[in-house]
Design a protein around this motif. Structure first.
Motif, short mmCIF file in Angstrom:
data_model
loop_
_atom_site.label_atom_id
_atom_site.label_comp_id
_atom_site.label_asym_id
_atom_site.label_seq_id
_atom_site.Cartn_x
_atom_site.Cartn_y
_atom_site.Cartn_z
N LEU A 27 14.58 12.71 7.47
CA LEU A 27 15.37 11.60 6.95
C LEU A 27 15.44 10.43 7.91
O LEU A 27 15.75 9.31 7.51
N TYR A 28 15.13 10.65 9.19
CA TYR A 28 15.09 9.56 10.15
C TYR A 28 14.05 8.52 9.73
O TYR A 28 14.20 7.33 10.01
N ARG A 29 13.02 8.94 9.04
CA ARG A 29 11.97 8.01 8.59
C ARG A 29 12.55 6.95 7.66
O ARG A 29 11.97 5.88 7.51
N PHE A 30 13.70 7.23 7.05
CA PHE A 30 14.30 6.23 6.16
C PHE A 30 14.83 5.02 6.93
O PHE A 30 14.86 3.91 6.40
N VAL A 31 15.24 5.22 8.15
CA VAL A 31 15.77 4.10 8.94
C VAL A 31 14.86 3.72 10.10
O VAL A 31 15.06 2.69 10.74
N GLY A 32 13.85 4.53 10.39
CA GLY A 32 12.97 4.26 11.52
C GLY A 32 11.92 3.21 11.21
O GLY A 32 11.60 2.93 10.05
N SER A 33 11.38 2.62 12.27
CA SER A 33 10.32 1.63 12.10
C SER A 33 8.96 2.30 12.21
O SER A 33 8.85 3.45 12.62
N GLY A 34 7.93 1.57 11.85
CA GLY A 34 6.58 2.11 11.89
C GLY A 34 6.32 3.01 10.69
O GLY A 34 7.23 3.37 9.95
N GLY A 35 5.08 3.37 10.48
CA GLY A 35 4.72 4.29 9.42
C GLY A 35 4.27 3.60 8.14
O GLY A 35 4.22 2.38 8.05
N MET A 36 3.93 4.45 7.17
CA MET A 36 3.34 4.00 5.90
C MET A 36 4.35 4.05 4.78
O MET A 36 4.97 5.09 4.59
N PRO A 37 4.51 2.98 4.03
CA PRO A 37 4.02 1.62 4.21
C PRO A 37 4.96 0.82 5.10
O PRO A 37 6.10 1.24 5.35
N SER A 38 4.54 -0.33 5.54
CA SER A 38 5.38 -1.20 6.36
C SER A 38 6.51 -1.78 5.51
O SER A 38 6.26 -2.53 4.57
N SER A 39 7.73 -1.43 5.86
CA SER A 39 8.87 -1.97 5.10
C SER A 39 9.11 -3.44 5.47
O SER A 39 9.62 -4.21 4.65
N HIS A 40 8.75 -3.84 6.70
CA HIS A 40 8.85 -5.25 7.06
C HIS A 40 7.95 -6.08 6.14
O HIS A 40 8.36 -7.11 5.62
N LEU A 48 6.54 5.19 17.71
CA LEU A 48 6.20 4.70 16.37
C LEU A 48 6.95 3.39 16.14
O LEU A 48 8.07 3.38 15.64
N ILE A 49 6.34 2.29 16.54
CA ILE A 49 7.00 0.99 16.47
C ILE A 49 6.27 0.06 15.52
O ILE A 49 6.86 -0.55 14.65
N GLY A 50 4.97 -0.08 15.72
CA GLY A 50 4.18 -1.02 14.92
C GLY A 50 3.47 -0.35 13.77
O GLY A 50 3.76 0.78 13.40
N HIS A 51 2.52 -1.07 13.21
CA HIS A 51 1.80 -0.60 12.03
C HIS A 51 0.31 -0.82 12.16
O HIS A 51 -0.13 -1.77 12.81
N THR A 52 -0.45 0.02 11.48
CA THR A 52 -1.87 -0.22 11.34
C THR A 52 -2.05 -1.31 10.29
O THR A 52 -1.14 -1.56 9.48
N PRO A 53 -3.20 -1.96 10.26
CA PRO A 53 -3.43 -2.97 9.22
C PRO A 53 -3.29 -2.40 7.80
O PRO A 53 -2.80 -3.08 6.91
N VAL A 54 -3.68 -1.14 7.61
CA VAL A 54 -3.55 -0.52 6.28
C VAL A 54 -2.07 -0.38 5.90
O VAL A 54 -1.69 -0.65 4.74
N GLU A 55 -1.23 0.00 6.84
CA GLU A 55 0.20 0.13 6.57
C GLU A 55 0.82 -1.22 6.22
O GLU A 55 1.66 -1.33 5.33
N VAL A 56 0.38 -2.27 6.93
CA VAL A 56 0.87 -3.62 6.65
C VAL A 56 0.40 -4.08 5.27
O VAL A 56 1.19 -4.61 4.48
N PHE A 57 -0.86 -3.84 4.95
CA PHE A 57 -1.40 -4.23 3.65
C PHE A 57 -0.67 -3.49 2.52
O PHE A 57 -0.30 -4.09 1.51
N ALA A 58 -0.45 -2.19 2.70
CA ALA A 58 0.24 -1.40 1.67
C ALA A 58 1.67 -1.91 1.46
O ALA A 58 2.14 -2.02 0.33
N GLY A 59 2.35 -2.23 2.55
CA GLY A 59 3.70 -2.78 2.44
C GLY A 59 3.71 -4.13 1.74
O GLY A 59 4.56 -4.40 0.89
N ALA A 60 2.75 -4.99 2.10
CA ALA A 60 2.66 -6.31 1.47
C ALA A 60 2.40 -6.18 -0.03
O ALA A 60 3.03 -6.85 -0.85
N LEU A 61 1.49 -5.29 -0.39
CA LEU A 61 1.17 -5.06 -1.80
C LEU A 61 2.40 -4.55 -2.55
O LEU A 61 2.69 -5.00 -3.66
#
Length: 147
Positions: free
Chosen positions: A40-53, A124-137
């Motif tokens: 459940l930490y993933r719900f508030v944590g940064s990084g990972g798939m997809p980028s919530s930012h 786990l702070i940033g994102h891969t380009p795929v995670e950023v693209f998935a979040g943007a989509l």
């Protein structure tokens, strides 16, 4: 009308929040599938798939574009800030995460010889380009469904 009542009626802001919420929920589901445990930490944590930012800022900028026009100054400003945030998420923040991995390894190696009293750094702070693209989509889809 009070501030919070006005914010609650701001459909552009609500789109961003919903896109963020869905992205964070998807991180929990993704973690459950890949790690085979509920984190459940993933719900508030940064990084990972997809980028919530990316989901939040692309949801906001897409909603602004739909409402104000793709040629509006408001959309140009919203999209510019969205692109900066997504670049930062996949560039600077990702580099910081990689540095944290290396520093944690140094700390771990040092602990075997002499305690140094340092806590592990968040990796786990940033994102891969795929995670950023998935979040943007995701943000674009949410805005198009709700506006």
């Amino acid at each position: 009308m009070h501030f919070f009542e006005q914010i609650a009626k701001n459909d552009v802001f609500i789109v961003g929040l919903i896109a963020w919420f869905i992205a964070q929920a998807l991180k929990v589901i993704h973690s459950l599938i890949t790690d085979k445990k509920l984190n459940l930490y993933r719900f508030v944590g940064s990084g990972g798939m997809p980028s919530s930012h990316s989901s939040l800022v692309m949801g906001l900028s897409t909603a602004v574009g739909i409402k104000s026009g793709w040629d509006s100054a408001d959309y140009a400003i919203a999209l510019s800030f969205a692109l900066i945030i997504m670049y930062d998420a996949s560039g600077v923040r990702r580099a910081v995460g990689k540095q944290a991995i290396i520093l944690n390894k140094i700390i771990e190696d040092r602990h075997h010889h002499k305690p140094i009293g340092e806590q592990r750094l968040k990796e786990l702070i940033g994102h891969t380009p795929v995670e950023v693209f998935a979040g943007a989509l995701l943000g674009i889809i949410v805005a198009n469904l709700l506006i």
